[in-house]
Scaffold this motif. Structure first.
Motif, short mmCIF file in Angstrom:
data_model
loop_
_atom_site.label_atom_id
_atom_site.label_comp_id
_atom_site.label_asym_id
_atom_site.label_seq_id
_atom_site.Cartn_x
_atom_site.Cartn_y
_atom_site.Cartn_z
N GLN A 43 0.80 -1.00 0.11
CA GLN A 43 -0.03 0.07 -0.08
C GLN A 43 0.82 1.20 -0.19
N ASP A 44 2.09 0.97 0.20
CA ASP A 44 3.01 2.11 0.40
C ASP A 44 4.07 2.40 -0.78
N THR A 45 3.82 1.32 -1.86
CA THR A 45 4.86 1.58 -3.04
C THR A 45 4.81 2.97 -3.57
N ASP A 46 3.49 3.43 -3.99
CA ASP A 46 3.48 4.50 -4.68
C ASP A 46 4.32 5.84 -4.08
N ALA A 47 3.82 5.79 -2.58
CA ALA A 47 4.31 6.99 -2.03
C ALA A 47 5.92 6.85 -1.90
N VAL A 48 6.37 5.60 -1.71
CA VAL A 48 7.85 5.31 -1.66
C VAL A 48 8.79 5.86 -2.96
N CYS A 49 7.88 5.32 -4.03
CA CYS A 49 8.51 5.75 -5.34
C CYS A 49 8.47 7.22 -5.47
N ALA A 50 7.49 7.80 -5.40
CA ALA A 50 7.50 9.32 -5.61
C ALA A 50 8.37 10.11 -4.66
N ALA A 51 8.54 9.75 -3.30
CA ALA A 51 9.34 10.38 -2.60
C ALA A 51 10.93 10.09 -2.84
N TYR A 72 15.53 5.78 -9.73
CA TYR A 72 14.54 5.12 -8.86
C TYR A 72 13.39 4.65 -9.69
N LEU A 73 12.97 3.55 -10.04
CA LEU A 73 11.89 2.95 -10.99
C LEU A 73 10.71 2.43 -10.08
N PRO A 74 9.44 2.52 -10.69
CA PRO A 74 8.44 1.82 -9.79
C PRO A 74 8.73 0.52 -9.43
N GLU A 75 9.40 -0.35 -10.10
CA GLU A 75 9.94 -1.76 -9.93
C GLU A 75 10.67 -1.86 -8.65
N HIS A 76 11.47 -0.75 -8.48
CA HIS A 76 12.42 -0.54 -7.12
C HIS A 76 11.68 -0.51 -5.96
N ALA A 77 10.62 0.30 -6.14
CA ALA A 77 9.77 0.76 -5.18
C ALA A 77 8.84 -0.57 -4.62
N ARG A 78 8.53 -1.42 -5.62
CA ARG A 78 7.73 -2.72 -5.38
C ARG A 78 8.69 -3.88 -4.79
N THR A 79 9.82 -3.76 -5.28
CA THR A 79 10.71 -4.75 -4.75
C THR A 79 11.09 -4.38 -3.30
N PHE A 80 11.29 -3.17 -2.98
CA PHE A 80 11.60 -2.65 -1.57
C PHE A 80 10.05 -3.00 -0.71
N THR A 81 8.94 -2.65 -1.14
CA THR A 81 7.90 -2.59 -0.16
C THR A 81 7.15 -4.03 -0.23
N GLU A 82 7.36 -4.69 -1.06
CA GLU A 82 6.91 -6.19 -1.19
C GLU A 82 7.72 -7.31 -0.81
N GLU A 83 9.30 -7.19 -1.04
CA GLU A 83 10.09 -8.24 -0.85
C GLU A 83 11.22 -7.67 0.32
N ILE A 84 11.92 -6.72 0.19
CA ILE A 84 13.01 -6.43 1.12
C ILE A 84 12.52 -6.03 2.47
N ALA A 85 11.61 -5.10 2.50
CA ALA A 85 11.10 -4.61 3.88
C ALA A 85 10.55 -5.92 4.67
N PRO A 86 9.48 -6.65 3.88
CA PRO A 86 8.93 -7.67 4.77
C PRO A 86 9.97 -8.86 5.14
N LYS A 87 10.89 -9.21 4.15
CA LYS A 87 11.79 -10.35 4.56
C LYS A 87 12.75 -9.76 5.56
N GLY A 88 13.17 -8.60 5.60
CA GLY A 88 14.22 -8.19 6.66
C GLY A 88 13.63 -8.36 8.24
N TRP A 89 12.25 -8.01 8.20
CA TRP A 89 11.40 -8.30 9.45
C TRP A 89 11.25 -9.66 9.68
N GLU A 90 10.92 -10.72 8.63
CA GLU A 90 10.67 -11.93 8.92
C GLU A 90 12.14 -12.69 9.41
N ASN A 91 13.16 -12.39 8.94
CA ASN A 91 14.69 -12.91 9.31
C ASN A 91 15.46 -12.13 10.47
#
Length: 193
Positions: A19-27, A43-62
């Motif tokens: 839900q934060d992908t667009d805001a992160v990409c814009a910032a 910084y492209l939309p796919e970078h923001a998607r990878t960050f919000t959907e993969e990197i950030a959640p996996k960082g918390w998981e592990n």
């Protein structure tokens, strides 16, 4: 590790998600964020998607990279990003950026203090390190306002844009925030000879 949500007088600090992908990409289109941080440029939309959907959640998981989006408590407008990279059993490294529209309001400093206090009291962290490329005066100002003690310059400690660069380093200890450490601390004794 389960994601944690923290609050301050003005902010909501929470895990970022799709839900934060667009805001992160814009910032992150801001040239200053791209200049001083390790985000891809451009910084492209796919970078923001990878960050919000993969990197950030996996960082918390592990439990290796605990990322907090910094949002205004009212309306949840994005004002910055902060992460704690767990470096060893009781040491973490902090990184952060603030959105262009909200710089100068003290939001990032407020979040840094709150996240460090949480790390000291809930994660048994005894040292939080801050590093930034020499010349990143806004980041240094935030670190100093949050109580970090500047400890020196690390030569060739950061790679940015494929180039090794010198980095300022600072440290924050629980005692700097009036909190106890999990282990005793014996500062170096400086001889006057």
């Amino acid at each position: 590790m389960e994601p944690v949500t923290l609050t301050t007088a003005r902010l909501l600090l929470r895990r970022v998600g799709p839900q934060d992908t667009d805001a992160v990409c814009a910032a992150v289109q801001d040239a200053e964020i791209q200049r001083w941080t390790m985000v891809p440029s451009p910084y492209l939309p796919e970078h923001a998607r990878t960050f919000t959907e993969e990197i950030a959640p996996k960082g918390w998981e592990n439990g290796s990279l605990l990322t907090f989006g910094l949002f205004l408590a009212e309306g949840e407008e994005l004002v910055g990003m902060l992460d704690l990279a767990m470096r060893s059993l009781s040491t973490a490294e902090i990184g952060f950026w603030g959105t262009k529209e909200h710089r100068g309001n003290g939001y990032v400093t407020e979040a840094v203090v709150e996240v460090c206090r949480w790390a000291f009291t809930q994660l048994s962290v005894d040292r939080v390190e801050w590093r930034a490329e020499v010349g990143n005066h806004p980041s240094r100002a935030v670190a100093e306002r949050a109580g970090f003690v500047m400890e020196g310059v690390l030569r060739a400690a950061i790679i940015h844009g494929g180039v090794r660069r010198d980095a300022w380093v600072g440290g924050l200890l629980p005692s700097d925030l009036g909190l106890p450490s999990t282990a005793p601390y014996l500062p170096a004794q400086v001889s006057s000879t």
